[in-house]
Enzyme design. Structure first.
Site, short mmCIF file in Angstrom:
data_model
loop_
_atom_site.label_atom_id
_atom_site.label_comp_id
_atom_site.label_asym_id
_atom_site.label_seq_id
_atom_site.Cartn_x
_atom_site.Cartn_y
_atom_site.Cartn_z
N LYS A 197 -23.75 -16.95 29.28
CA LYS A 197 -23.44 -17.64 28.02
C LYS A 197 -24.62 -17.49 27.08
CE LYS A 197 -20.25 -21.04 29.87
NZ LYS A 197 -20.19 -22.40 30.39
N GLY A 350 -23.99 -25.13 35.44
CA GLY A 350 -23.09 -25.21 36.58
C GLY A 350 -23.24 -24.05 37.55
N GLY A 373 -23.34 -27.83 28.92
CA GLY A 373 -23.50 -27.69 27.47
C GLY A 373 -24.38 -28.79 26.88
P1 ADP Z 1 -25.00 -21.44 33.98
O1 ADP Z 1 -23.63 -22.01 34.29
O2 ADP Z 1 -25.95 -21.60 35.12
O3 ADP Z 1 -25.54 -21.94 32.67
P2 ADP Z 1 -23.82 -19.09 32.82
O4 ADP Z 1 -22.52 -19.78 32.78
O5 ADP Z 1 -24.48 -18.79 31.52
O6 ADP Z 1 -24.83 -19.87 33.79
O7 ADP Z 1 -23.67 -17.67 33.54
C1 ADP Z 1 -23.26 -17.55 34.88
C2 ADP Z 1 -22.57 -16.22 35.07
O8 ADP Z 1 -23.41 -15.16 34.64
C3 ADP Z 1 -22.23 -15.92 36.51
O9 ADP Z 1 -20.84 -15.89 36.67
C4 ADP Z 1 -22.87 -14.55 36.77
O10 ADP Z 1 -22.04 -13.69 37.51
C5 ADP Z 1 -23.04 -14.03 35.37
N1 ADP Z 1 -24.07 -12.99 35.30
C6 ADP Z 1 -25.38 -13.09 35.59
N2 ADP Z 1 -25.99 -11.90 35.45
C7 ADP Z 1 -25.06 -11.03 35.06
C8 ADP Z 1 -25.06 -9.63 34.75
N3 ADP Z 1 -26.17 -8.90 34.83
N4 ADP Z 1 -23.89 -9.05 34.37
C9 ADP Z 1 -22.76 -9.80 34.29
N5 ADP Z 1 -22.69 -11.10 34.57
C10 ADP Z 1 -23.82 -11.72 34.95
MG MG Z 2 -21.70 -21.47 33.67
#
Ligand code: ADP
Ligand code: MG
Length: 395
Positions: A197, A350, A373
């Site tokens: 995100k 999450g 968020g």
């Molecule tokens: P969080 O919920 O911890 O804030 P996000 O929702 O931003 O994290 O991102 C989590 C997602 O990012 C996971 O589903 C993971 O597979 C994806 N992700 C991480 N690195 C990569 C990458 N290099 N290419 C594609 N997806 C990625």
């Molecule tokens: Mg997430």
């Protein structure tokens, strides 16, 4: 926190409306993860010990203003009753005559849970009519739903116009902890930023540039910065719409207090599937079908060393596609280093929490923020609509 909490106003024998965050995962009509319900207990117990009667308000999922059978709060009431060791009455409506009747007959020390507040179309519209109807169900309003505090809805913001409104103990703890990272962190403070995100997180990076000592960037976030720097992404995930903002931030990296690290090598896979063929490549050699799915080993070495010398670590977003082994490797190595380090370790997001849970490392974490968020927005803006609306400490 500069807002009043339940400790700062008389609550004895009062009828108290408490906005909680029971947006929990359900499976086969049962609560699958009761973390959020457990975290609401300190405020509930505090109020019950003072003979208050409680009317609890929560949302669950996204019913979009319509009654949805599968999003009713009955399983939540059942779980709360079990955890609290006390009867919890549940009504099938949010507001209206029947609810008002039940609330009127509520005795001191009793707990009532209203139906999913997002069944009401006025909730997400922050409709003053709904806010007013809700406010009639109590004498005091307590917001303990940090995870929803970034939304100005009837049950989080509108209602504060009609009742004395204060923070619950969970919300207070979230604010104090998250603010602490920004304003008086243990140093060195390292911020790990990854995940997918990107647009939601660039403002957070900008904020931490002023206060962190180190920033370690990975995941889809790193891909976006690398493209902004001019490297070819091959077929990697990155956020096209964030390139301009990423470029602006790259300019700020030079002058910022924080030392910012981007990957120098990556794991390139030919698909994001288990068993895909993969190799490690420098960041300047992605092409064609290459997908950057994890950080490479020389990047990990650098990141690990930074983690080892940190006193505080704030982590938001996995460093790779951790759901698909072996692309969890970078996240795993760094997560282990973070848990083993002497640093105070805080997680937001999450998927980051899931990654630590899957790796069986969650016990080694010092603080898990309940807001996704909301956590990000709080760091970026320093305040949230649902918090801003509460009574100031000195007023
Ligand atoms: P969080 O919920 O911890 O804030 P996000 O929702 O931003 O994290 O991102 C989590 C997602 O990012 C996971 O589903 C993971 O597979 C994806 N992700 C991480 N690195 C990569 C990458 N290099 N290419 C594609 N997806 C990625
Ligand atoms: Mg997430």
């Amino acid at each position: 926190m500069n807002k009043k909490t339940v400790r700062d106003i008389p609550v004895e024998n009062k009828k108290v409306l408490v906005r909680v965050d029971y947006n929990v995962p359900l499976k086969d009509g049962k609560v699958q993860d009761d973390t959020r319900i457990r975290l609401s207990l300190p405020t509930i117990r505090y109020l019950l010990e003072r003979n208050a009667s409680l009317v609890l308000i929560s949302h669950l999922g996204r019913p979009k203003g319509e009654k949805k059978e599968e999003l009713k709060l009955d399983p939540v009431a059942e779980k709360l009753e079990e955890l609290l060791g006390k009867k919890v009455t549940k009504v099938d409506e949010v507001v209206g005559d029947r609810v008002a009747g039940v609330v009127n007959s509520l005795s001191q020390g009793e707990v009532l849970l209203l139906e999913n507040v997002r069944f009401e179309p006025g909730e997400e519209k922050n409709d003053p009519g709904l806010a007013k109807q809700l406010s009639r169900l109590g004498e005091i309003y307590v917001n303990d739903a940090f995870g929803t505090a970034h939304r100005a809805h009837a049950s989080t913001e509108g209602i504060t116009g009609f009742l004395p409104s204060v923070a619950g103990l969970l919300l207070e703890k979230e604010v104090d902890t998250l603010q602490g990272c920004l304003e008086e962190p243990r140093r060195p403070l390292t911020v790990v930023m990854g995940g997918a995100k990107v647009s939601d997180k660039l403002g957070v990076i900008k904020r931490f540039l002023q206060t962190a000592d180190y920033l370690l960037i990975g995941g889809g976030m790193a891909n976006t910065f690398l493209v902004a720097q001019g490297y070819s992404p091959g077929s990697s995930f990155y956020e096209e719409d964030s390139l301009e903002d990423a470029r602006e931030l790259l300019g700020l990296f030079e002058q910022s207090r924080a030392r910012v690290y981007l990957p120098r090598d990556l794991v390139a896979a030919d698909s994001v599937e288990e068993g895909a063929s993969q190799r490690e490549v420098p960041v300047n050699s992605l092409s064609g079908e290459d997908r950057a799915v994890d950080v490479g080993s020389s990047t990990m070495e650098v990141y690990e060393e930074v983690i080892r010398k940190s006193e505080m670590i704030v982590w938001n977003g996995p460093l790779g596609v951790f759901e698909v082994p072996p692309f969890h490797r970078g996240t795993e190595i760094l997560a282990r280093a973070a848990v083993d380090s002497r640093a105070f370790l805080l997680l937001g997001g999450g998927d980051t929490v899931s990654a630590f849970e899957n790796l069986n490392l969650i016990q080694g974490v010092d603080y898990v923020s309940t807001g996704g968020g909301a956590t990000l927005e709080f760091w970026e803006k320093g305040d949230l609509p649902g918090i801003k609306a509460l009574q100031d400490m000195y007023s």
